[in-house]
Design a protein around this motif. Structure first.
Motif, PDB file in Angstrom:
ATOM      1  N   GLU A   1      43.182  34.245  44.847  1.00  0.00           N
ATOM      2  CA  GLU A   1      42.241  33.624  43.936  1.00  0.00           C
ATOM      3  C   GLU A   1      41.426  34.706  43.251  1.00  0.00           C
ATOM      4  OE1 GLU A   1      39.183  30.116  44.472  1.00  0.00           O
ATOM      5  OE2 GLU A   1      40.655  30.231  46.098  1.00  0.00           O
ATOM      6  N   CYS A   2      41.049  34.480  42.011  1.00  0.00           N
ATOM      7  CA  CYS A   2      40.314  35.504  41.277  1.00  0.00           C
ATOM      8  C   CYS A   2      38.950  34.986  40.853  1.00  0.00           C
ATOM      9  CB  CYS A   2      41.121  35.910  40.047  1.00  0.00           C
ATOM     10  SG  CYS A   2      40.414  37.312  39.201  1.00  0.00           S
ATOM     11  N   ILE A   3      37.931  35.790  41.129  1.00  0.00           N
ATOM     12  CA  ILE A   3      36.580  35.461  40.661  1.00  0.00           C
ATOM     13  C   ILE A   3      36.152  36.584  39.717  1.00  0.00           C
ATOM     14  CG2 ILE A   3      34.185  35.042  41.324  1.00  0.00           C
ATOM     15  CD1 ILE A   3      35.212  34.351  44.139  1.00  0.00           C
ATOM     16  N   ILE A   4      35.704  36.227  38.531  1.00  0.00           N
ATOM     17  CA  ILE A   4      35.175  37.244  37.621  1.00  0.00           C
ATOM     18  C   ILE A   4      33.657  37.233  37.765  1.00  0.00           C
ATOM     19  CG2 ILE A   4      34.985  38.017  35.226  1.00  0.00           C
ATOM     20  CD1 ILE A   4      37.650  36.716  34.656  1.00  0.00           C
ATOM     21  N   SER A   5      33.104  38.377  38.177  1.00  0.00           N
ATOM     22  CA  SER A   5      31.659  38.419  38.381  1.00  0.00           C
ATOM     23  C   SER A   5      31.014  39.444  37.455  1.00  0.00           C
ATOM     24  CB  SER A   5      31.340  38.768  39.833  1.00  0.00           C
ATOM     25  OG  SER A   5      31.524  40.147  40.040  1.00  0.00           O
ATOM     26  N   GLY A   6      29.685  39.404  37.432  1.00  0.00           N
ATOM     27  CA  GLY A   6      28.948  40.369  36.610  1.00  0.00           C
ATOM     28  C   GLY A   6      28.918  40.009  35.150  1.00  0.00           C
ATOM     29  N   ILE A   7      28.986  38.699  34.859  1.00  0.00           N
ATOM     30  CA  ILE A   7      28.905  38.278  33.456  1.00  0.00           C
ATOM     31  C   ILE A   7      27.432  38.164  33.103  1.00  0.00           C
ATOM     32  CG2 ILE A   7      29.479  36.446  31.825  1.00  0.00           C
ATOM     33  CD1 ILE A   7      31.981  35.945  33.373  1.00  0.00           C
ATOM     34  N   SER A   8      26.982  39.061  32.253  1.00  0.00           N
ATOM     35  CA  SER A   8      25.570  39.063  31.880  1.00  0.00           C
ATOM     36  C   SER A   8      25.314  37.921  30.895  1.00  0.00           C
ATOM     37  CB  SER A   8      25.196  40.388  31.248  1.00  0.00           C
ATOM     38  OG  SER A   8      25.850  40.515  30.007  1.00  0.00           O
ATOM     39  N   PRO A   9      24.033  37.504  30.758  1.00  0.00           N
ATOM     40  CA  PRO A   9      23.709  36.450  29.792  1.00  0.00           C
ATOM     41  C   PRO A   9      24.216  36.790  28.396  1.00  0.00           C
ATOM     42  CG  PRO A   9      21.794  36.990  31.117  1.00  0.00           C
ATOM     43  CD  PRO A   9      22.852  37.952  31.495  1.00  0.00           C
ATOM     44  N   MET A  10      24.091  38.067  28.051  1.00  0.00           N
ATOM     45  CA  MET A  10      24.538  38.551  26.748  1.00  0.00           C
ATOM     46  C   MET A  10      26.040  38.294  26.568  1.00  0.00           C
ATOM     47  SD  MET A  10      22.881  39.707  24.381  1.00  0.00           S
ATOM     48  CE  MET A  10      23.708  40.092  22.868  1.00  0.00           C
TER      49      MET A  10
ATOM     50  N   MET B   1      30.901  35.373  24.701  1.00  0.00           N
ATOM     51  CA  MET B   1      32.174  34.727  25.021  1.00  0.00           C
ATOM     52  C   MET B   1      32.221  33.309  24.466  1.00  0.00           C
ATOM     53  SD  MET B   1      32.978  36.175  28.823  1.00  0.00           S
ATOM     54  CE  MET B   1      34.449  35.249  29.168  1.00  0.00           C
ATOM     55  N   VAL B   2      31.105  32.582  24.579  1.00  0.00           N
ATOM     56  CA  VAL B   2      31.083  31.214  24.059  1.00  0.00           C
ATOM     57  C   VAL B   2      31.177  31.236  22.537  1.00  0.00           C
ATOM     58  CG1 VAL B   2      29.658  29.162  23.783  1.00  0.00           C
ATOM     59  CG2 VAL B   2      29.887  30.235  26.024  1.00  0.00           C
ATOM     60  N   GLN B   3      30.434  32.174  21.921  1.00  0.00           N
ATOM     61  CA  GLN B   3      30.479  32.249  20.453  1.00  0.00           C
ATOM     62  C   GLN B   3      31.882  32.605  19.949  1.00  0.00           C
ATOM     63  OE1 GLN B   3      27.258  34.955  19.924  1.00  0.00           O
ATOM     64  NE2 GLN B   3      25.757  33.319  20.226  1.00  0.00           N
ATOM     65  N   LEU B   4      32.611  33.407  20.743  1.00  0.00           N
ATOM     66  CA  LEU B   4      33.975  33.779  20.339  1.00  0.00           C
ATOM     67  C   LEU B   4      34.973  32.670  20.664  1.00  0.00           C
ATOM     68  CD1 LEU B   4      34.107  37.495  21.544  1.00  0.00           C
ATOM     69  CD2 LEU B   4      34.088  36.721  19.185  1.00  0.00           C
ATOM     70  N   GLY B   5      34.497  31.658  21.366  1.00  0.00           N
ATOM     71  CA  GLY B   5      35.393  30.551  21.707  1.00  0.00           C
ATOM     72  C   GLY B   5      36.399  30.894  22.785  1.00  0.00           C
ATOM     73  N   ILE B   6      35.989  31.779  23.717  1.00  0.00           N
ATOM     74  CA  ILE B   6      36.900  32.156  24.794  1.00  0.00           C
ATOM     75  C   ILE B   6      36.835  31.110  25.915  1.00  0.00           C
ATOM     76  CG2 ILE B   6      37.355  33.871  26.599  1.00  0.00           C
ATOM     77  CD1 ILE B   6      36.007  35.890  24.544  1.00  0.00           C
ATOM     78  N   ASP B   7      37.999  30.570  26.244  1.00  0.00           N
ATOM     79  CA  ASP B   7      38.061  29.560  27.296  1.00  0.00           C
ATOM     80  C   ASP B   7      38.598  30.211  28.563  1.00  0.00           C
ATOM     81  OD1 ASP B   7      38.201  27.326  28.799  1.00  0.00           O
ATOM     82  OD2 ASP B   7      40.031  26.544  27.848  1.00  0.00           O
ATOM     83  N   VAL B   8      37.780  30.226  29.618  1.00  0.00           N
ATOM     84  CA  VAL B   8      38.240  30.882  30.844  1.00  0.00           C
ATOM     85  C   VAL B   8      39.109  29.967  31.693  1.00  0.00           C
ATOM     86  CG1 VAL B   8      36.320  32.499  30.958  1.00  0.00           C
ATOM     87  CG2 VAL B   8      36.142  30.313  32.136  1.00  0.00           C
ATOM     88  N   GLY B   9      39.225  28.711  31.289  1.00  0.00           N
ATOM     89  CA  GLY B   9      40.090  27.792  32.014  1.00  0.00           C
ATOM     90  C   GLY B   9      39.600  27.558  33.425  1.00  0.00           C
ATOM     91  N   THR B  10      40.501  27.719  34.391  1.00  0.00           N
ATOM     92  CA  THR B  10      40.135  27.401  35.772  1.00  0.00           C
ATOM     93  C   THR B  10      39.623  28.620  36.536  1.00  0.00           C
ATOM     94  OG1 THR B  10      42.427  27.770  36.370  1.00  0.00           O
ATOM     95  CG2 THR B  10      41.772  25.494  35.954  1.00  0.00           C
ATOM     96  N   VAL B  11      39.511  29.752  35.864  1.00  0.00           N
ATOM     97  CA  VAL B  11      39.053  30.968  36.547  1.00  0.00           C
ATOM     98  C   VAL B  11      37.565  30.838  36.879  1.00  0.00           C
ATOM     99  CG1 VAL B  11      38.806  33.470  36.348  1.00  0.00           C
ATOM    100  CG2 VAL B  11      40.732  32.327  35.267  1.00  0.00           C
ATOM    101  N   SER B  12      37.208  31.149  38.138  1.00  0.00           N
ATOM    102  CA  SER B  12      35.798  31.068  38.519  1.00  0.00           C
ATOM    103  C   SER B  12      35.050  32.250  37.932  1.00  0.00           C
ATOM    104  CB  SER B  12      35.628  31.127  40.030  1.00  0.00           C
ATOM    105  OG  SER B  12      36.625  30.421  40.678  1.00  0.00           O
TER     106      SER B  12
END
Lengths: 291, 117
Positions: A240-249, A254-265
């Motif tokens: 399982e993969c968790i992506i951590s360290g996503i800053s508010p910035m 990512m949301v503005q670019l329309g990136i969909d992380v799907g089911t990745v935590s």
């Protein structure tokens, strides 16, 4: 037997050897390239003498019909000495200009000696000067090549080291891995990171992987793509993969670019990701009552 | 069916190990045989061990994805286990993320997940 054309040069090299060495050193001082801060007097003298010896040897065997090829085996000694001297100087921080001037300074004593030997024969003198010029210029060019090759080797080595250093997969706990990503994530690095990570999952039989991007300064669509692909590959391997360290910035971008992380935590800090990961493999973190 | 080992019933799951030299025809046969066995034996899961596979093309990738869809319709979960790193990279590059399949590191992991339900 030496050719007539180079006979004078050879005689000078053999009979006036120490005078040329001294004069050469003198010219280097005058041109300001002797670098007595980096090389001691005796060291410079030994280097120069060695070079000159190899030069004489090359002239004796390597010049035919007023022509020569520095790549010829006859010049092997000279090439070796030049390469050694250059490498030595590169490692001590000599600039390419100083290196070239150092070699070219050899012309001054040679011309002076030629002039002394052939005062009444201007046509021979010009011919010999031309010959010496061609020879010494060829040495200077060769030196430059060695210089650049040496630098390139250093750059290549550093690049490899950086690539190695920048993708350390760390085992945090049984079956929990983390990969702290730092700097920029281009395609080459992303590939390296992914391969390294997947291999380690296989070796350690890891069940949870934390991809920490705290040290990644910017996330654009391409970087996000690389991250999500790595996460997908990790899932395919059965971990399982968790992506951590996503800053508010970064979250905003990512949301503005329309990136969909799907089911990745995704988690904001590695701290929450770690608690999460330990939970998934059956551990809980408990506070010691005595503290 | 020389390239494919037999389908084994382990606990309440069907286990198939796919060999490296599997051909397109064989994998289609496997899909057919597995579909029937899932329905007949009413199993909870299907475990595809692909640790022997060193190369995966779009065809094999698609068949694996289809198998997951088929078993879901027949009320069984498909686990793909033992995928090699190189195969995972290739599948991701081909855009085959296999969203319907579950994955596990090994047969043991898959079986314990099946037991947990």
């Amino acid at each position: 037997m030496p050719q007539a054309a180079t006979a004078t040069i050879l005689t000078i090299l053999e009979t006036k050897f120490s005078a040329i060495v001294e004069q050469w050193l003198g010219t280097q001082v005058k041109e300001g390239v002797k670098r007595s801060d980096l090389f001691s007097d005796s060291e410079s003298r030994a280097q120069n003498a060695e070079l000159l010896k190899a030069f004489a040897k090359g002239v004796r065997a390597g010049v035919t019909d007023d022509d020569f090829d520095l790549a010829d085996p006859a010049w092997e000694d000279l090439r070796a000495v030049l390469a050694d001297v250059t490498k030595e100087r590169v490692s001590r921080g000599v600039t390419p200009t100083e290196m070239a001037t150092f070699v070219l300074a050899l012309k001054v004593p040679l011309f002076a000696q030629l002039q002394k030997t052939l005062p009444d024969n201007p046509s021979s003198l010009i011919f010999d000067v031309l010959m010496v010029t061609r020879l010494v210029d060829a040495f200077a060019i060769y030196t430059n090549e060695v210089f650049i090759a040496e630098r390139e080797q250093i750059i290549e080595r550093q690049r490899e080291e950086m690539l190695e250093l920048s993708t350390p997969v760390v085992e945090l706990w049984d079956r929990v891995l983390t990969l702290p990503l730092i700097g920029t994530l281009d395609s080459a690095r992303a590939q390296e990171v992914m391969e390294n990570l997947l291999e380690t999952i296989l070796q350690r039989q890891a069940e949870v992987v934390i991809l920490d991007i705290t040290g990644v300064s910017t996330v654009d669509t391409q970087v996000a793509q690389h991250l999500l692909r790595a996460a997908a590959a990790v899932r395919l391997m059965g971990a399982e993969c968790i992506i951590s360290g996503i800053s508010p910035m970064i979250a905003q971008t990512m949301v503005q670019l329309g990136i969909d992380v799907g089911t990745v935590s995704t988690r904001s800090s590695i701290r929450t990701a770690l608690a999460d990961a330990l939970g998934k493999v059956g551990y809980t973190i408990q506070k010691n009552r005595d503290h | 069916m020389s390239g494919i080992a037999a389908i084994h019933l382990v606990e309440n799951a069907l286990l198939v190990s796919i060999q490296d030299d599997v051909s397109d025809v064989e994998i289609i046969d496997l899909q057919d045989a597995l579909s029937r066995r899932i329905a007949e034996e009413n199993v909870r899961g299907v475990v595809l061990d692909i640790s022997a596979l060193e190369i995966v093309d779009t065809f094999v990738g698609r068949v694996i994805a289809q198998l997951a869809g088929i078993s879901r319709l027949l009320d069984a979960e498909t686990y793909v286990v033992g995928m090699r790193p190189a195969v995972a990279v290739t599948l991701v590059e081909l855009g085959l993320y296999l969203p319907e399949t579950r994955t596990a590191l090994s047969l043991t992991h898959a079986l314990s997940q099946l037991r947990r339900g």
